[in-house]
Scaffold this active site. Structure first.
Site, mmCIF file in Angstrom:
data_model
loop_
_atom_site.group_PDB
_atom_site.id
_atom_site.type_symbol
_atom_site.label_atom_id
_atom_site.label_comp_id
_atom_site.label_asym_id
_atom_site.label_seq_id
_atom_site.Cartn_x
_atom_site.Cartn_y
_atom_site.Cartn_z
ATOM 1 N N ALA A 1 -19.587 9.876 -28.791
ATOM 2 C CA ALA A 1 -18.476 9.466 -29.184
ATOM 3 C C ALA A 1 -17.098 9.616 -28.418
ATOM 4 C CB ALA A 1 -18.061 10.128 -30.715
ATOM 5 N N THR A 2 -17.364 10.593 -27.500
ATOM 6 C CA THR A 2 -16.337 10.844 -26.610
ATOM 7 C C THR A 2 -16.276 9.637 -25.796
ATOM 8 O OG1 THR A 2 -16.043 13.094 -26.804
ATOM 9 C CG2 THR A 2 -15.423 12.214 -24.561
ATOM 10 N N GLN B 1 -16.561 11.482 -38.751
ATOM 11 C CA GLN B 1 -16.621 12.703 -39.877
ATOM 12 C C GLN B 1 -17.129 12.048 -41.200
ATOM 13 O OE1 GLN B 1 -17.200 15.864 -39.526
ATOM 14 N NE2 GLN B 1 -16.672 15.908 -37.341
ATOM 15 N N SER C 1 -20.728 9.244 -33.889
ATOM 16 C CA SER C 1 -21.588 10.047 -33.085
ATOM 17 C C SER C 1 -23.077 10.383 -33.999
ATOM 18 C CB SER C 1 -20.899 11.461 -32.766
ATOM 19 O OG SER C 1 -21.912 12.316 -31.996
ATOM 20 N N HIS D 1 -24.988 13.236 -33.948
ATOM 21 C CA HIS D 1 -25.371 14.375 -34.198
ATOM 22 C C HIS D 1 -24.384 14.965 -35.408
ATOM 23 C CE1 HIS D 1 -22.104 16.967 -32.041
ATOM 24 N NE2 HIS D 1 -21.858 15.777 -31.594
ATOM 25 N N THR E 1 -29.739 2.675 -18.425
ATOM 26 C CA THR E 1 -31.001 2.688 -19.279
ATOM 27 C C THR E 1 -30.681 3.207 -20.721
ATOM 28 O OG1 THR E 1 -32.473 2.627 -17.208
ATOM 29 C CG2 THR E 1 -33.462 3.052 -19.591
ATOM 30 N N CYS F 1 -11.458 26.995 -28.031
ATOM 31 C CA CYS F 1 -11.713 27.537 -26.878
ATOM 32 C C CYS F 1 -11.395 26.559 -25.513
ATOM 33 C CB CYS F 1 -12.896 28.411 -26.615
ATOM 34 S SG CYS F 1 -12.874 29.846 -27.704
#
Length: 392
Positions: A70-71, A188, A208, A210, A246, A335
């Site tokens: 997604a980034t 989300q 995304s 995952h 690819t 972090c």
């Protein structure tokens, strides 16, 4: 005692359907750009997944551009800003994949424009329905691109009364109304709730794999415009010239299968049970602590997300203590380069540095049980008592 995973907003377990699709794809030898039978077989896998993702998000298959995350999809959308007057902005509560671009593009305005209230919704509505705040609109005279999340990953708060924000016009003191395109972060909401768009759809959306039970390392940009996005990765011209390289056939196969399964679960109302568990959890936590604040509780939220603040009890401390007790959750702080920072989302919502540093997020999944949340609440309450005893 077995561990309990309560960090589904960070990543979700791989769905059986995704795993099966990926295993089948592993046996397909061809490159999807090759014209021979083996290549066509690989291409068929990619196109099936494209249709599955399109069905989930409500678009045409040709509007789905597969990316590595997604980034990357966000970067591809932002790269189109030159088509919108060269201006890009993100609300201060946005994910860093947008916020970092916004800070570099518009450092003088970022952080003031679109400030949000304690529910995380007030000024978002102002942006979408009424135009940008005056200090923003007065300085802009040309069309631009604005990033708005359909639901905040940290708090679960949904914008625009649960709808995905669409393109709109911003009031400008210099030039009347100025059109603004929107890139919507639906990462989300996809797979957790029905995706409902505003009257006018956004120009772009990102999601995304995952986050909805697919594999890591694959995402998508949804292009609702009539024009193909300008590629930022150039080379072989894959993805119809919109993203070279690819295709990750195995990951894409898992993404598509997960999207299809997620859509079935949403339509079956399976997340209603999760929302009830979230409420049971919050009631149990509230009974154990009169000082704990539940962020966005009165606003529309994702059914699985609870972000709560216990002032003075650091979020990272809670995460470590609960991890040792067998529960995976996340802190409201992030972090970066070895430093723990208070959540920029919560600070933008008006919470103090101390409060923002005392937040944790619990995000449930379809496999979460009532026993899981009650056990968590019990152990959390025990840890809180020890913290209060040490602080006394």
């Amino acid at each position: 005692m077995s561990r309990v995973y309560l960090d589904h907003n960070a990543t979700t377990p791989l769905r059986p359907e995704a795993r099966d699709a990926m295993l089948r794809a592993m046996d397909v030898v061809g490159n999807p750009s090759s014209v021979h039978a083996e290549g066509r077989s690989a291409k068929a896998i990619v196109e099936k997944a494209r249709a599955q993702v399109a069905a989930l998000v409500g678009c045409e298959p040709t509007q789905v551009v597969f990316t590595g995350s997604a980034t990357e999809a966000a970067a591809l959308a932002v790269a189109q800003k030159s088509q919108h007057g060269g201006r890009f902005a993100a609300l201060p509560t946005e994910h860093d994949c947008f916020r970092d671009w916004s800070e570099k593009e518009l450092p003088a305005v970022h952080g003031k424009a679109g400030g949000v209230d304690g529910h995380g919704a007030g000024e978002v509505m102002n942006w979408i329905m009424q135009g940008a705040p005056q200090d923003w609109s007065a300085s802009h005279t040309a069309a631009g691109l604005l990033a708005i999340s359909a639901a905040n990953s940290e708090t679960g708060v949904m914008s625009a009364q649960g709808k995905v924000a669409g393109n709109h016009r911003v009031n400008s003191s210099r030039q009347g109304t100025v059109p603004y395109s929107v890139v919507a972060d639906i990462t989300q909401v996809a797979g957790k709730t029905s995706i409902i768009y505003a009257e006018e759809k956004p120009s772009y959306a990102i999601l995304s794999g995952h986050k909805l039970g697919g594999p890591k390392g694959v995402g998508a940009l949804v292009n609702f415009t009539a024009n193909d996005p300008i590629a930022i990765l150039r080379g072989g011209g894959q993805e119809m010239g919109r993203r070279s390289g690819t295709e990750n056939v195995i990951g894409i196969a898992g993404f598509g299968a997960a999207a299809e399964a997620a859509q079935r679960d949403v339509e079956a109302g399976k997340w209603d049970r999760v929302e009830k568990l979230r409420n049971i959890l919050e009631n149990a936590l509230a009974a154990a602590s009169k000082t704990t604040i539940f962020v966005g509780k009165e606003a529309p939220r994702l059914p699985n997300t609870s972000c709560f603040i216990t002032p003075g009890w650091k979020g990272e401390t809670q995460v470590m203590q609960m991890d040792l007790a067998g529960f995976a959750i996340s802190a409201g702080s992030a972090c970066s380069s070895g430093k723990v920072k208070a959540s920029h989302v919560l600070k933008a919502m008006g919470y103090s540095e101390r409060e923002a540093a005392s937040a944790v997020r619990v995000s449930l999944g379809l496999d979460t049980t009532e026993d899981d949340v009650l056990r968590f609440a019990e152990v959390w309450a025990q840890k809180l008592k020890k913290h209060e005893a040490r602080a006394a």
